[in-house]
Design a protein around this motif. Sequence first.
Motif, PDB file in Angstrom:
ATOM      1  N   CYS A  12       0.834  -1.213   0.000  1.00  8.29           N
ATOM      2  CA  CYS A  12       0.000   0.000   0.000  1.00  8.29           C
ATOM      3  C   CYS A  12       0.864   1.257   0.000  1.00  8.29           C
ATOM      4  CB  CYS A  12      -0.940  -0.002   1.203  1.00  8.29           C
ATOM      5  SG  CYS A  12      -2.284  -1.197   1.062  1.00  8.29           S
ATOM      6  N   ILE A  13       1.912   1.259   0.797  1.00  6.58           N
ATOM      7  CA  ILE A  13       2.791   2.428   0.839  1.00  6.58           C
ATOM      8  C   ILE A  13       3.471   2.610  -0.516  1.00  6.58           C
ATOM      9  CG2 ILE A  13       4.903   3.360   1.880  1.00  6.58           C
ATOM     10  CD1 ILE A  13       3.858   2.169   4.557  1.00  6.58           C
ATOM     11  N   GLY A  14       3.866   1.513  -1.141  1.00  5.99           N
ATOM     12  CA  GLY A  14       4.452   1.597  -2.476  1.00  5.99           C
ATOM     13  C   GLY A  14       3.477   2.168  -3.491  1.00  5.99           C
ATOM     14  N   PHE A  15       2.219   1.802  -3.377  1.00  4.97           N
ATOM     15  CA  PHE A  15       1.211   2.309  -4.314  1.00  4.97           C
ATOM     16  C   PHE A  15       0.974   3.803  -4.095  1.00  4.97           C
ATOM     17  CE2 PHE A  15      -3.145   2.944  -5.924  1.00  4.97           C
ATOM     18  CZ  PHE A  15      -2.935   2.539  -7.230  1.00  4.97           C
ATOM     19  N   ILE A  16       0.940   4.226  -2.842  1.00  2.00           N
ATOM     20  CA  ILE A  16       0.800   5.658  -2.542  1.00  2.00           C
ATOM     21  C   ILE A  16       1.983   6.419  -3.134  1.00  2.00           C
ATOM     22  CG2 ILE A  16       0.831   7.367  -0.676  1.00  2.00           C
ATOM     23  CD1 ILE A  16      -0.768   5.280   1.008  1.00  2.00           C
ATOM     24  N   SER A  17       3.179   5.884  -2.969  1.00  2.00           N
ATOM     25  CA  SER A  17       4.381   6.520  -3.523  1.00  2.00           C
ATOM     26  C   SER A  17       4.320   6.579  -5.045  1.00  2.00           C
ATOM     27  CB  SER A  17       5.636   5.770  -3.081  1.00  2.00           C
ATOM     28  OG  SER A  17       5.779   5.843  -1.690  1.00  2.00           O
ATOM     29  N   PHE A  18       3.819   5.512  -5.671  1.00  2.00           N
ATOM     30  CA  PHE A  18       3.666   5.482  -7.121  1.00  2.00           C
ATOM     31  C   PHE A  18       2.724   6.596  -7.580  1.00  2.00           C
ATOM     32  CE2 PHE A  18       0.551   4.077 -10.333  1.00  2.00           C
ATOM     33  CZ  PHE A  18       1.337   4.209 -11.473  1.00  2.00           C
ATOM     34  N   LEU A  19       1.570   6.726  -6.926  1.00  2.00           N
ATOM     35  CA  LEU A  19       0.608   7.758  -7.309  1.00  2.00           C
ATOM     36  C   LEU A  19       1.196   9.150  -7.121  1.00  2.00           C
ATOM     37  CD1 LEU A  19      -2.718   6.328  -5.851  1.00  2.00           C
ATOM     38  CD2 LEU A  19      -1.977   6.350  -8.244  1.00  2.00           C
ATOM     39  N   GLU A  20       1.957   9.314  -6.050  1.00  2.00           N
ATOM     40  CA  GLU A  20       2.599  10.598  -5.802  1.00  2.00           C
ATOM     41  C   GLU A  20       3.632  10.918  -6.877  1.00  2.00           C
ATOM     42  OE1 GLU A  20       4.047  12.755  -1.862  1.00  2.00           O
ATOM     43  OE2 GLU A  20       3.934  10.587  -1.681  1.00  2.00           O
ATOM     44  N   SER A  21       4.478   9.945  -7.190  1.00  2.00           N
ATOM     45  CA  SER A  21       5.524  10.184  -8.187  1.00  2.00           C
ATOM     46  C   SER A  21       4.940  10.374  -9.587  1.00  2.00           C
ATOM     47  CB  SER A  21       6.539   9.044  -8.185  1.00  2.00           C
ATOM     48  OG  SER A  21       5.952   7.851  -8.629  1.00  2.00           O
ATOM     49  N   ALA A  22       3.763   9.829  -9.839  1.00  2.00           N
ATOM     50  CA  ALA A  22       3.094  10.014 -11.129  1.00  2.00           C
ATOM     51  C   ALA A  22       2.406  11.373 -11.215  1.00  2.00           C
ATOM     52  CB  ALA A  22       2.077   8.896 -11.352  1.00  2.00           C
ATOM     53  N   GLY A  23       2.424  12.123 -10.115  1.00  2.00           N
ATOM     54  CA  GLY A  23       1.805  13.443 -10.104  1.00  2.00           C
ATOM     55  C   GLY A  23       0.300  13.424  -9.946  1.00  2.00           C
ATOM     56  N   VAL A  24      -0.240  12.272  -9.556  1.00  2.00           N
ATOM     57  CA  VAL A  24      -1.690  12.122  -9.421  1.00  2.00           C
ATOM     58  C   VAL A  24      -2.165  12.476  -8.019  1.00  2.00           C
ATOM     59  CG1 VAL A  24      -3.545  10.412  -9.494  1.00  2.00           C
ATOM     60  CG2 VAL A  24      -1.725  10.328 -11.160  1.00  2.00           C
ATOM     61  N   LEU A  25      -1.324  12.242  -7.050  1.00  2.00           N
ATOM     62  CA  LEU A  25      -1.712  12.400  -5.650  1.00  2.00           C
ATOM     63  C   LEU A  25      -0.831  13.468  -4.996  1.00  2.00           C
ATOM     64  CD1 LEU A  25      -3.809  10.897  -3.879  1.00  2.00           C
ATOM     65  CD2 LEU A  25      -1.953   9.475  -3.061  1.00  2.00           C
ATOM     66  N   PRO A  26      -1.291  14.720  -5.010  1.00  2.00           N
ATOM     67  CA  PRO A  26      -0.508  15.769  -4.356  1.00  2.00           C
ATOM     68  C   PRO A  26      -0.470  15.542  -2.839  1.00  2.00           C
ATOM     69  CG  PRO A  26      -2.595  16.635  -5.167  1.00  2.00           C
ATOM     70  CD  PRO A  26      -2.508  15.216  -5.618  1.00  2.00           C
ATOM     71  N   PRO A  27       0.463  16.183  -2.141  1.00  2.00           N
ATOM     72  CA  PRO A  27       0.634  15.923  -0.706  1.00  2.00           C
ATOM     73  C   PRO A  27      -0.640  16.040   0.135  1.00  2.00           C
ATOM     74  CG  PRO A  27       2.489  17.181  -1.509  1.00  2.00           C
ATOM     75  CD  PRO A  27       1.497  17.086  -2.648  1.00  2.00           C
ATOM     76  N   HIS A  28      -1.484  17.035  -0.128  1.00  2.00           N
ATOM     77  CA  HIS A  28      -2.682  17.178   0.703  1.00  2.00           C
ATOM     78  C   HIS A  28      -3.651  16.011   0.482  1.00  2.00           C
ATOM     79  CE1 HIS A  28      -4.125  19.096  -3.001  1.00  2.00           C
ATOM     80  NE2 HIS A  28      -5.359  18.935  -2.556  1.00  2.00           N
ATOM     81  N   LEU A  29      -3.747  15.493  -0.751  1.00  2.00           N
ATOM     82  CA  LEU A  29      -4.608  14.334  -0.989  1.00  2.00           C
ATOM     83  C   LEU A  29      -3.969  13.064  -0.444  1.00  2.00           C
ATOM     84  CD1 LEU A  29      -6.066  14.943  -4.553  1.00  2.00           C
ATOM     85  CD2 LEU A  29      -7.036  15.504  -2.324  1.00  2.00           C
ATOM     86  N   ARG A  30      -2.657  12.980  -0.524  1.00  2.00           N
ATOM     87  CA  ARG A  30      -1.938  11.833   0.051  1.00  2.00           C
ATOM     88  C   ARG A  30      -2.278  11.702   1.534  1.00  2.00           C
ATOM     89  NH1 ARG A  30       3.754  13.463   0.535  1.00  2.00           N
ATOM     90  NH2 ARG A  30       2.832  14.536   2.295  1.00  2.00           N
ATOM     91  N   GLU A  31      -2.295  12.831   2.246  1.00  2.00           N
ATOM     92  CA  GLU A  31      -2.584  12.797   3.680  1.00  2.00           C
ATOM     93  C   GLU A  31      -4.016  12.351   3.956  1.00  2.00           C
ATOM     94  OE1 GLU A  31      -0.247  12.972   6.041  1.00  2.00           O
ATOM     95  OE2 GLU A  31       1.081  13.093   4.302  1.00  2.00           O
ATOM     96  N   ILE A  32      -4.932  12.757   3.111  1.00  6.24           N
ATOM     97  CA  ILE A  32      -6.327  12.315   3.267  1.00  6.24           C
ATOM     98  C   ILE A  32      -6.421  10.816   3.014  1.00  6.24           C
ATOM     99  CG2 ILE A  32      -8.667  12.506   2.331  1.00  6.24           C
ATOM    100  CD1 ILE A  32      -8.038  15.491   1.775  1.00  6.24           C
TER     101      ILE A  32
END
Length: 148
Positions: free
Chosen positions: A79-99
């Motif tokens: 799950c953490i790897g998937f969150i990191s993937f979405l972040e690095s792809a520019g899909v999940l900005p930091p504020h959405l990552r926290e949510i």
Amino acid sequence: MFDVLVYLYENYWRPDACPDAAQLARKLTAVGFESDEIEEALHWLEGLHQLVQSHGASQRPDSLRVFTPAELDLLGEECIGFISFLESAGVLPPHLREIVIDRAMASAPVRLEDLKIIVLMVFWSLGEEPDALILDELFVDAADRLIH
């Protein structure tokens, strides 16, 4: 609970299209969901609504997220790897990552399939839809992908 969330995502374009909680609970019961599953989903959605209302895009786009031991334990590497993937792809900005992390921790422990539903529900709560490639990543099982 995740079955209820998927039902809402598939049947209501946006959260404001949903009826109030009492009427929604009746509709979900009529569809065949169990009352404890409905209650858990509605409680989870209320937490999501509160987070979306309180989180602005105040975090810097280059912020670094360090996971706590509890988050590492309950979310796991996948799950953490998937969150990191979405972040690095520019899909999940930091504020959405926290949510996403908050809602995942509210449901922990979660499997990767559950986390994908959480990500969809965060976008849904904002009235947004991720781009087509990310939707493919969220919906299509890796085993079912064709490699060209």
